[in-house]
Scaffold this motif. Sequence first.
Motif, PDB file in Angstrom:
ATOM      1  N   UNK A  41      11.469   9.662 -11.149  1.00  0.00           N
ATOM      2  CA  UNK A  41      10.101   9.797 -11.644  1.00  0.00           C
ATOM      3  C   UNK A  41       9.147   8.821 -10.973  1.00  0.00           C
ATOM      4  N   UNK A  42       9.601   7.614 -10.652  1.00  0.00           N
ATOM      5  CA  UNK A  42       8.697   6.603 -10.119  1.00  0.00           C
ATOM      6  C   UNK A  42       8.419   6.764  -8.625  1.00  0.00           C
ATOM      7  N   UNK A  43       9.192   7.587  -7.910  1.00  0.00           N
ATOM      8  CA  UNK A  43       9.019   7.723  -6.463  1.00  0.00           C
ATOM      9  C   UNK A  43       7.684   8.355  -6.122  1.00  0.00           C
ATOM     10  N   UNK A  44       7.280   9.384  -6.866  1.00  0.00           N
ATOM     11  CA  UNK A  44       6.026  10.078  -6.573  1.00  0.00           C
ATOM     12  C   UNK A  44       4.842   9.119  -6.653  1.00  0.00           C
ATOM     13  N   UNK A  45       4.808   8.261  -7.654  1.00  0.00           N
ATOM     14  CA  UNK A  45       3.709   7.303  -7.808  1.00  0.00           C
ATOM     15  C   UNK A  45       3.732   6.300  -6.658  1.00  0.00           C
ATOM     16  N   UNK A  46       4.933   5.819  -6.281  1.00  0.00           N
ATOM     17  CA  UNK A  46       5.038   4.881  -5.169  1.00  0.00           C
ATOM     18  C   UNK A  46       4.546   5.507  -3.863  1.00  0.00           C
ATOM     19  N   UNK A  47       4.860   6.761  -3.645  1.00  0.00           N
ATOM     20  CA  UNK A  47       4.422   7.441  -2.425  1.00  0.00           C
ATOM     21  C   UNK A  47       2.906   7.589  -2.381  1.00  0.00           C
ATOM     22  N   UNK A  48       2.294   7.935  -3.507  1.00  0.00           N
ATOM     23  CA  UNK A  48       0.840   8.079  -3.544  1.00  0.00           C
ATOM     24  C   UNK A  48       0.167   6.736  -3.284  1.00  0.00           C
ATOM     25  N   UNK A  49       0.653   5.686  -3.879  1.00  0.00           N
ATOM     26  CA  UNK A  49       0.065   4.361  -3.660  1.00  0.00           C
ATOM     27  C   UNK A  49       0.209   3.927  -2.208  1.00  0.00           C
ATOM     28  N   UNK A  50       1.367   4.220  -1.586  1.00  0.00           N
ATOM     29  CA  UNK A  50       1.572   3.867  -0.193  1.00  0.00           C
ATOM     30  C   UNK A  50       0.651   4.685   0.718  1.00  0.00           C
ATOM     31  N   UNK A  51       0.497   5.974   0.438  1.00  0.00           N
ATOM     32  CA  UNK A  51      -0.385   6.826   1.236  1.00  0.00           C
ATOM     33  C   UNK A  51      -1.839   6.383   1.113  1.00  0.00           C
ATOM     34  N   UNK A  52      -2.250   5.978  -0.085  1.00  0.00           N
ATOM     35  CA  UNK A  52      -3.619   5.493  -0.272  1.00  0.00           C
ATOM     36  C   UNK A  52      -3.857   4.221   0.541  1.00  0.00           C
ATOM     37  N   UNK A  53      -2.855   3.366   0.626  1.00  0.00           N
ATOM     38  CA  UNK A  53      -2.987   2.156   1.443  1.00  0.00           C
ATOM     39  C   UNK A  53      -3.112   2.507   2.925  1.00  0.00           C
TER      40      UNK A  53
END
Length: 754
Positions: free
Chosen positions: A199-211
């Motif tokens: 569940x937490x991978x999707x949020x981590x990916x979005x935060x990394x892409x935003x960076x």
Amino acid sequence: MTAQVDYLAVLFAATSGASGELLGSDEKELVRLVWQLVDVKNKTLSKVNELLIKPDLADLTEEKEEEDVVAEGEEEESGSGADCVSTTTSVEAALNLFHLHLTNEVNSAGAGTSVCLCTDGQLHIRQVIHPEAASKNILVPDCFYSFFDLRKEFKKHFTTSDLKALNAHLMAESLSLPVDGSNMWDPSATEDPSAALPAEVAVQQVQLMASIVLALLSDPFDHTFSNPERVSEKFEGGTCSKMEKVCDNTVIRARGLPWQSSDQDIARFFRGLNIAKGGAALCLNAQGRRNGEALVRFVSEEHRDLALQRHKHHMGNRYIEVYKATGEDFLKIAGGTSNEVAMFLSREDQIIVRMRGLPFTATPEQVLAFFSPGDGTQEMCPVSGGKDGILFVRYPDGRPTGDAFVLFSCEEHAQCALRKHKEILGKRYIELFKSTAAEVQQVLNRYSSAPLIPVAPAPLVSMLPTMSLLPPPGGVRDCLRLRGLPYTASIEDILTFLGEFTHDIRPHGVHMVLNQQGRPSGDCFIQMTSAERAIQASQRLHKHVMSSQRGANSRYVEVFPCSAEEMGLVLMGGSLSHTHTHTHTRSRSGTGLSPPPCKSRRLSPPSYSFTPAPAVLPTEAAAAALYPPIGQVLLTPRPLPPGHAYYPASAQLYMNYTAYYPSPPGSPTTLGFFPSPSSLSSPGGLVRMPGLTYNSNGVKDLISAVQGYQGPAESVSLLSSSLIGQSSGGEAPLMSLPALMTKPGGQYLDLTLL
């Protein structure tokens, strides 16, 4: 959209199945949408939003009239790290809710109005959201029809990067962004890409892409996000010229389509991928009916590769096989050269209906009257353009074929017209089918290229093919042929029958053979990983019983090893009908779908063995005494030239015409021939035909009698009531002896090999 957008919505989609580069390849449903809004001008980030899709199981058993319930919670409830979490019970509600949240968030920010999605690759939009929405007949919000591929935007500054190998983790490392390697998910390091994401991978990916987006917007890159990727909203029909160049890397072949499917159904199956204008062509069989295959042309190789990932995805209850094809294949089906057809198909947004079974005397007025409303009916189906909207299919000499194509302006009128299926026009019932532009081209090409009068083959051997139509000998027998399958057998039944040998089947290696009506013929070919496993499977499974899940019947199945060349010739419509034929039986010709020769006793043996026999005329002197005018010809038997597996090259074939021998497994039209000799003195063989009738027409009848065997016309000599003919190879008289002991002119012929 050429100017820079005001906001980017960094989006990540997750399904209940595979992730990474296999995302969307297994048709699993969408379960999570995570996004974060990026203010492009101010270079700021908003909160992370997560939308969960959890179907309400109670709705499957109890009818409810209330709307989808959306529950909003806090970060602690999901444990994924998102700032705002929402839950909905259907994909349609999730997409609409996403669009609503995104619009409200942009309006509340107040720094602009233009917004566009941004994803890590193409799969999230093209392979997940659009295909699932198309399969469920869901209307997709407008925001999903354009997006930025972060990998392509990144590659504009890092040109040496491999686009297919890129991911958010590698892009962040290249930009020297801080990445927590212990907690961050790396798709390239995932051992099982088919497993669902935590569940937490999707949020981590979005935060990394935003960076990554912020890093590209800042110095020294100062990147401008313009010209986003587009998803075609509607398939555009059109024509294709045979002179047009079509790239081989943009075409696929789809197999297993329902017979009533149209080009719009094909476009719906590949929704999310951009099909070229007029790029969906349905294939027809020899009877002019659809055979369940189609050739599809995409706008680029990238979209073609994504289409190949939809192999065995479903259209209704049927799975569709997707394979690579060539531009030449596409032009054979969809290409045309007729100006009349081009003008007929030049009208855009028209629905085409095919009429079959028209009287040969039918006129455009009768067709218009056929579609006009009858007595007591209110349904209207006017033909678009009147007489100009009707195209009759004709032979090259102008004779009608009984087919016609009619244009209608809208889907409603076309459906009204199709309800007249099998109504009477004149004294015949008319069949109506929804058609496509490619089918119009295909039908016109077929009839325009057909000969007006069937022409019999010329009697001289020069008209016969010079190349062998049979597979070359010595091929690796790493395939299996299954014969005698139940007609209701499916691929699953075949895999169950093979048991442990299922693991040795190559990818896409099961091929069912259909007859001319498109029904199972009872044969199947299977490509194995090695010849050893193919032989083991044939020895262990031969004549075992196979049961079908769709029927109560069960049959024993014969299993033979065969080569890929033999399999390929049958699957491509060739003929491999090899049977024993004696002098008193008629050889059976292949239909293009007949079983191929396999190494078994029920078909042709790999070789024949003969006991050497003395020559008919042992010496040249004896022959010269009998036939002095042509005494210099070759009189000693020759070995059959190598090049075919049915006769061993090492065996000397001495043939006496009075002895019994098995006929070669094929007819002269399916065996290879050798070049005709340039002069009479070259090596050859002679056949004497005593007992000719005196009232025969001479050489003409004799050439017709021996057509199919290599012998030039000038080598036929009439000597009173007998004939002597020369053949260019010793094998021609060998094959001709049993076949020519016939009765031209009512007289039995006595043939002697010289």
